[in-house]
Design an enzyme around this catalytic site. Structure first.
Site, PDB file in Angstrom:
ATOM      1  N   SER A  88       0.670  -1.067   0.020  1.00 38.97           N
ATOM      2  CA  SER A  88       0.090   0.078   0.195  1.00 38.97           C
ATOM      3  C   SER A  88       0.877   1.234  -0.127  1.00 38.97           C
ATOM      4  O   SER A  88       1.545   1.559  -0.881  1.00 38.97           O
ATOM      5  CB  SER A  88      -1.057  -0.038   1.167  1.00 38.97           C
ATOM      6  OG  SER A  88      -1.883   1.052   1.057  1.00 38.97           O
ATOM      7  N   GLN A 246      -3.945   1.721  -7.715  1.00 40.35           N
ATOM      8  CA  GLN A 246      -3.688   1.130  -6.517  1.00 40.35           C
ATOM      9  C   GLN A 246      -4.325   1.182  -5.109  1.00 40.35           C
ATOM     10  O   GLN A 246      -4.710   0.633  -4.655  1.00 40.35           O
ATOM     11  CB  GLN A 246      -2.160   1.485  -6.039  1.00 40.35           C
ATOM     12  CG  GLN A 246      -1.500   0.662  -4.895  1.00 40.35           C
ATOM     13  CD  GLN A 246      -0.971   1.704  -3.845  1.00 40.35           C
ATOM     14  OE1 GLN A 246      -2.016   2.629  -3.443  1.00 40.35           O
ATOM     15  NE2 GLN A 246       0.049   1.588  -3.279  1.00 40.35           N
TER      16      GLN A 246
END
Length: 309
Positions: A88, A246
């Protein structure tokens, strides 16, 4: 030995992180001192309070500052990777390590990202949960069956034994119940402030896309494996495009680890705080040697081991 750096994501932060590194290494100190954010980053990292440090808009710049500082010390000591990745927000740390972003730029970008993510689902009840010991396909069916209650999606494919789901609170709760019926060993609600890496983060993706128009990205010094691909960039991919994707799609950490091995990586250095990613590596590919750096003692031990390998 082929070494990769793997950077921790949100959830492993804790009060006191980086204090000994700051006191020990001028290179680490320089990164934190140069951070441009609208709060006292060093005070929050070293003294807390925990509840503030755990808020997304504060966690993200603190974590990336920590990672960039550790990387600066490792480089100063002659330890450099052949490739990198991160979980992340750790992807920004990996891009910083590869020279795509400066430390100051990476910290500013994730500060913006954290605020955008925190605001994406304001006043919309949401949740995330870790599901243990249930396959991707079976869990996807559970999410699909719960979708009449809202969004329920696979957010993180961490390792063969752990997948995280996220979305609207009622739908995630139902998907978790169905997962238990389908044979999941455990379903653990996560203490997070939003349904990260799901389609509910689309407003944050839009905000990042606009922000990236005014950012410059340097050429990579070595390959970075991206969360939404689980591998290096593909034909037609751009770094801003992958970072926008993402924030609102699944993190393929298990695939990232497997593809690192396929690219010849046999040693991974996790740059924390925490050792969660080392656990994912061990559950995915036991042949990979792992080290983790959270403290000055860890760093010295890792440097000695890696330079002696």
């Amino acid at each position: 030995m082929k070494l990769a750096f793997l950077y921790a994501g949100q959830g492993t932060q804790h009060v006191g992180m980086g204090r000994d590194l700051y006191e020990t290494y001028p290179a680490f100190r320089a990164v934190l001192d140069a951070a441009k954010v609208d709060f006292d980053l060093k005070k929050l990292c070293f003294e807390g309070p925990e509840e503030t440090l755990s808020q997304t808009q504060y966690t993200q710049p603190c974590m990336v500052a920590f990672a960039a500082g550790v990387t600066a010390v490792l480089y100063e000591k002659g330890v450099r990777p052949a490739m990198a990745a991160g979980l992340s927000l750790g992807e920004y740390s990996a891009l910083c390590a590869a020279g795509v972003l400066t430390p100051e730029q990476a910290i500013e970008l994730v500060a913006f990202r954290g605020k955008a993510m925190a605001g994406a689902v304001k006043d919309r009840p949401s949740a995330m949960a870790a599901v243990l010991m249930l396959g991707r396909e079976e869990l996807q069916k559970c999410c699909d069956a719960a979708s009449h209650l809202g969004v329920a999606e696979i957010a993180n494919l961490n390792c063969p034994e752990q997948i995280v789901i996220g979305g609207d609170a009622a739908a995630v709760e139902e998907a978790g119940r169905l997962a238990k019926e389908a044979g999941a060993k455990r379903v653990m609600p996560l203490k997070v402030s939003g349904p990260f890496h799901t389609s509910l983060m689309a407003p944050a993706g839009d905000a990042l896309e606009e922000r990236f128009r005014s950012e410059s990205f340097n050429t990579m010094n070595f390959p970075v494996l991206f969360n939404c691909r689980g591998d290096v960039m593909g034909q037609g991919d751009t770094i801003p495009g992958l970072l926008v994707k993402q924030v609102q799609s699944s993190v393929h950490m298990e695939d990232t680890i497997r593809n690192m091995a396929a690219h010849g990586v046999d040693t991974i250095l996790e740059i924390g705080p925490g050792k969660a990613l080392s656990g994912f590596v061990k559950k995915t590919d036991k042949s990979i040697t792992t080290y983790a750096v959270e403290t000055a003692e860890d760093l010295e031990a890792a440097v000695a081991a890696l330079k002696g390998a």
